[in-house]
Design an enzyme around this catalytic site. Sequence first.
Site, PDB file in Angstrom:
ATOM      1  N   GLY A   1      -0.291  -9.189  -4.317  1.00  9.22           N
ATOM      2  CA  GLY A   1      -0.004  -7.437  -4.389  1.00  9.22           C
ATOM      3  C   GLY A   1       0.902  -7.476  -3.324  1.00  9.22           C
ATOM      4  O   GLY A   1       0.057  -7.252  -2.441  1.00  9.22           O
TER       5      GLY A   1
ATOM      6  N   GLY B   1      -1.076  -4.331  -0.023  1.00  9.09           N
ATOM      7  CA  GLY B   1      -0.430  -5.564   0.350  1.00  9.09           C
ATOM      8  C   GLY B   1       0.445  -6.005   1.290  1.00  9.09           C
ATOM      9  O   GLY B   1       0.457  -6.363   1.611  1.00  9.09           O
TER      10      GLY B   1
ATOM     11  N   HIS C   1      -5.994  12.483 -14.249  1.00 11.34           N
ATOM     12  CA  HIS C   1      -4.989  13.393 -13.644  1.00 11.34           C
ATOM     13  C   HIS C   1      -4.493  14.916 -14.626  1.00 11.34           C
ATOM     14  O   HIS C   1      -4.311  15.013 -15.446  1.00 11.34           O
ATOM     15  CB  HIS C   1      -3.491  12.850 -13.124  1.00 11.34           C
TER      16      HIS C   1
ATOM     17  N   SER D   1       3.253  15.455 -10.153  1.00 10.18           N
ATOM     18  CA  SER D   1       3.073  15.303  -9.332  1.00 10.18           C
ATOM     19  C   SER D   1       2.326  17.043  -8.870  1.00 10.18           C
ATOM     20  O   SER D   1       2.183  17.316  -8.928  1.00 10.18           O
ATOM     21  CB  SER D   1       3.221  15.564  -8.004  1.00 10.18           C
TER      22      SER D   1
ATOM     23  N   ARG E   1      -9.271  17.459  -9.281  1.00 13.83           N
ATOM     24  CA  ARG E   1      -8.801  16.686  -9.617  1.00 13.83           C
ATOM     25  C   ARG E   1      -9.282  16.853 -11.145  1.00 13.83           C
ATOM     26  O   ARG E   1      -8.920  16.957 -12.538  1.00 13.83           O
ATOM     27  CB  ARG E   1      -7.591  15.413  -9.706  1.00 13.83           C
TER      28      ARG E   1
END
Lengths: 648, 248, 212
Positions: A51, A56, A277, A295, A341
Site C-alpha cells: 500500500g 504506506g 460521513h 468535505s 460525524r
Amino acid sequence: MSEYDFFIEGDPIRDEKAPEGPINERWDKRRFSAKLVNPANRRKLSVIIVGTGLAGASAAATLGEAGYNVTSFCYQDSPRRAHSIAAQGGINAAKNYRNDGDSIYRLFYDTVKGGDFRSRESNVYRLAQTSVEIIDQCVAQGVPFAREYGGLLDNRSFGGVQVSRTFYARGQTGQQLLIGAYQALERQVAAGTVQMNTRHEMLEVIVVDGKARGVIVRDMVTGEIETHFADAVVLATGGYGNVFFLSTNAMGSNVTATWRAHRKGALFANPCYTQIHPTCIPVSGDYQSKLTLMSESLRNDGRIWVPKKHGDTRDPRQIPEDERDYYLERIYPAFGNLVPRDIASRAAKNVCDEGRGVGTSGLGVYLDFADAIGRMGQEAVEAKYGNLFDMYQRITGENPYEVPMRIYPAVHYTMGGLWVDYDLQSSIPGLFVTGEANFSDHGANRLGASALMQGLADGYFVLPNTINDYLADGPFEALDESHPEAVAAKEQVTSRIDKLLSIQGSRTVDSFHKELGHIMWEYCGMERNEEGLTKAIERIRELRAEFWRDVKVLGTNEELNQALEKANRVADFLELGELMCIDALHRRESCGGHFRSESQTEDGEALRHDDEFAYVAAWEFGGEDSKPVLHKEALEYEYVEMKQRSYK
Amino acid sequence: MNITLRVWRQKGPDDEGRLATYKLTDVSPDMSFLEMLDVLNEKLTLENEEPVAFDHDCREGICGACGVVIDGEAHGPERTTTCQLHMRSFKDGDTITVEPWRAQAFPVVKDLVVNRSAFDRIIQAGGYISAPTGTAPDAHANPVPKPDADRAFDAATCIGCGACVAACPNASSMLFTAAKVTHLGMLPQGQPERASRVVKMINQQDEEDFGGCTNIGECAAVCPVGIPLDTISQLNRDLLGSLSKGVG
Amino acid sequence: MAITGAILVLYLIAHMYGNLKIFSGQEAFDGYAHSLRELGYPMLPEGGFLWIFRLVLLASVLIHIYAAVTLWARARRARPAAQRYKVNKRVARSYSSYTMRYGGVLVALFVVFHILHLTTNHIAPGGRSDSPYERLVNGFQPEFWYVTLFYVLSVIAVGLHLRHGIWSALATLGANMSRRQGTLNAVALGIALIVTVGFLLPPLAVTFGLVS
C-alpha cells in the site's frame, strides 16, 4: 438465537508494549526502550510494505531513507493514486498557532471523547504529540498548505471541536499530503533503497515459524503469482468501507490484504466500527458505482436544514425561514452544524425517516450557503470551497451557489481493522499494520481531519521508531520459494483463482457486490439491531454460497483481468461482512459510529454501557465454517473521565 | 438515451487492436461516463464477451487513474476527468468513439489501459524536495507569500492523468513536468534543488520518448485540473537559468 | 528554434521596411538596396556586411530547419503512425500551429525561389535587370499572375508561420505568464499581420499597376 450462537469467547488480551507512567512520557519511554538497529546493519534487513497511501508511502520513504531494504507494492498503476489522495478537508495538529487554547492535551482529549471512549489513551496521546511534527515535515517537503497574507499557515475548525487546528490545502489536503509522501517515496526509489512494484495486488501473507516473512502477490498485468520474502511485512492497505459497495472509497479499495492476514492468525479488531460521513452527494440511480464526499469543512459555513412540513416539495428557495428546521442548530446549540460525524449522520437519517427528506428519493437534507454568501460574498466562498462546489455541480447538474446542496450520509471510513499493539505490530510477530488498516486510534468514531494525521503519524514517526525493536533480532533465516509455507500460500492463491475462473456461473461479480452492499447498508449501517443483524448474517452466508456456485468471471489469469481482481476482493468482503455483523451483534451498546437501536437515551442519543463494553473486540479467525473467537482487550481511562458524550 | 459506442479493443501490448461497436439502450443522463462503461461491461459479461478494461479508481476526479480519448478529446467534451464526465453531455442517439491515450511513452496494456510509469520516473529524476523525515524546522520558520503559495498550489494540483500527453500533437509531457517544476520552484523549500531539478527532469522526459513542446496549448486546454500553460514558460526560464549557470 | 526564429523575424521586419521603399520610387529603392552593400564601409569591404548578414541568416535558417526536423522526428517517435487516433479533434490549437511543419516546408521552398528570382535573378519572368526595382516590377506584371499568386500564398504561409512562431518563441524563452498570455498572443498576431500585409503590398501594387 442469541449472539453466542455466532462466536466463541476466548482469553482476554493485553497490549504488552504499552508503556506506563505519565501519559506525556510514554512515547519517549517506548522509543528509549525499543532496541535500535545500527545504520550499517539496516541494509541487510528487508521490509515489505503493501500500500502506498499516506501510511504506506510515508513509511516506505522513511524506512528507505533510514537505510532499510524496502520493497513496496500497490495495486494502482502509480503509488500517487492511493486513495488517501481523495481526502479533502484537512489534517489536525496541536500547533496552537491560533492561540485559542489548543494543546496536545486538548487534541488528545477531543480525540478520545470523539471516539466515544473506545480507543487507547496511550495511542491517542502519542498521535496528538506527533501531529505537531507532521506539519513541519510536510511543509519541508513542499506541501502547499493554505496560507494567510502574512505568509503563515492558515487554519480552520472541523466537526467535533471548538478550536481551529486543522491545516488544509484548499479542498485537496489529502492529495497534497500524498503527493508529498509520494515524492519522498520516489526519491528513495531513485536512490535504490525502495523497490516499487505497481499494479501488484497482495493476495496472501507468508507466515513461517509464527513470524510474518513475506507475501504472495499477483502481477495484475501478466497474472504471474510472485513470492516475496522479507524480515518484516507492513500492511498499509486502507479500510474496508467498500464492503457496502457504495461508499466514498475508491473502486479498488479492498480488505483482501488484511483479511488474508486475519485468516493467517492476525486478530481483527472492532470490525463493526464504521464511519458514516454526513456530507455526501445523494444516490441518483441504481447504476451508481460510488458516492462522492463533500468535505465536512463545508459545515463550517453551510447550514443544514430540512423543511418543517412533511413532504414539502417546494423549491428550497421558496421555503420561508420560519418553515425551515435547522435541526442541528436546534438540537445541539453548542456545536450546531459542527457536531461529530456520527451525530450529524444519524440526525440526517432521523429527519429523513420522519418523511422530511428532500430530493426525488427523499434521502437528502439541504446544506445551504445562502447565509455564508450573504455574509462573506460569493468570491470568498468560492476561494474557500470553489472546487467542492464545482464538483457538486458536475455530478448533480445543479449550481450550489444558487440552490442549496443536497447531502446524505455515506460510508466513509472504517475505524476497525487489524489489531495492533503500541508498536503497531499485529498479533502475528513481524506483521505491522499502519493507517486505516489497523484498528487505530479513533475508537468508535473518528473526528474530521484525523485520518490524515494518523496515517502520517504511523508512517513517518511511529513505525520507523518501533519496527527497529523487532528488526534488531534479524536478519532472520533466509528463505526461498520452495519453503513449504511459501508453497502452501502460493497454492492457496492459485487454487482460489482457478476456482473463480472455473465456476462460469450466471451472475457478474458486481451483482454480488451490490447485493452484499444492500444487506450491509440495510442491517449494519447507520442503525443496527439484533433482529436485522441476525438476518444479515444468514443472508450473507447464503449469498457467499451462491457466489462460489454462480459467479461469472471471464478471461484468464494470465492477463489484465479486472473482473478477476474484483472477484478476489468480493470473495473476501463476503467473509468480512459476516464478521462485521457478528461484531455489531455482540456489542449490545451504542458507541460512536455503532448505533444499536436497543441502546439509546430518551432523546435518541447513543447510549454506551461502559461496565460491559469498555473493551476492544479482537476477533480471531476460527477456521473455515467455524465460529470466530472473541478476545477482549480492556480499555482503561486514567486521564479522561468516561462520560456520556454531549455536544448540546 | 441510446448510445452507440466504438471502443478500442486490444488484447495485450503486442496484439493488434481494433474499434469494436456496441449499442447501449437505457443510458441515464445522470450516469457518469465510467458508470456507462460499467453497464456495458455487465452486459458484455452476460453475453460471454470479455469486459472492456479501463483504468479508474477514486471516481471523484482526484486520483488521475481514469482517462480515455472520447471523440478525439482527452477526457471528452467537458474540462474534467472521465469519471466526472456525465452522460448529460451527450445526446440521445450519439455515436461515441473511445480510444486509449496514445503515446510511445504510454504503451497500451489492454483495451483502454495504458502504462504511465514514465511519469513516475520523471518524478524520480528530481520531482521532490529532499527532506528526510524528522529533519524539518518548524512549519512557520519560512513564511511563504500567499501569491507564491497559491501558485505553487495551482501547479501542485496536477493529478498525473496524462491527458496533456494524450492531447499533445507532439505527445510531449511538458505540462506535467512544468507543473512539478513550478510547484516546487515557487516555494522557499524548493530552492536548493531548483537549478538541478529542472535539468534532471527534462533529461528524463527526453529519455522516455516523449515529444518536444512546440507551445501549441492543447495540453492546458484539456487539463482536467487547469494546470496553467504558463508553467511551461516558467520551466523554460528555470532551464535557461540552469543552463546558463552550467548546471547539467 | 526560438532564437533562430527570432533572428529571422527581425530580419523579415527589416526586409519589409526595405520593400516598402518601392512606394518612394525607383531611386529610393535601388539606393536603399545599394546602401546595404555599403553598410560598415570602410570598416568592412563593400558588401562585407551583407555577406556577414547573409551568413548569419543562412546559419539561422539551417539551425531552424535542423531543430524543426528534430522536433518533427521526436514527435513521430513519440506517437508513431500506427498509434494515431482514429478520431481527431482540435481543442485549442490554431490553424497556424497546425500548419507549422508543412507551412514551414512551403516557406523554405519559397525562399529558394525568391532568392533565385529577385536576388540572383536566375529566374526572371519579364526580363533580367541590374536594378532591383525593375526586377521586382518585371516579375509581378499582370501577365505573370501565377508568380504573384505563388508569392501571395507564400507570404500568407509566412504570416501563419509567424503567428504561432512568435508566440511559441516567446513562450520558449520564458516570457509567458498567465497575465501576459493574451498580450503575447496579440503581439504575435500583430507582427504576423503587419509582416504579411507589408510584404503583400509591393507585388500587388505592381500587379495592379500602382507601381510601374
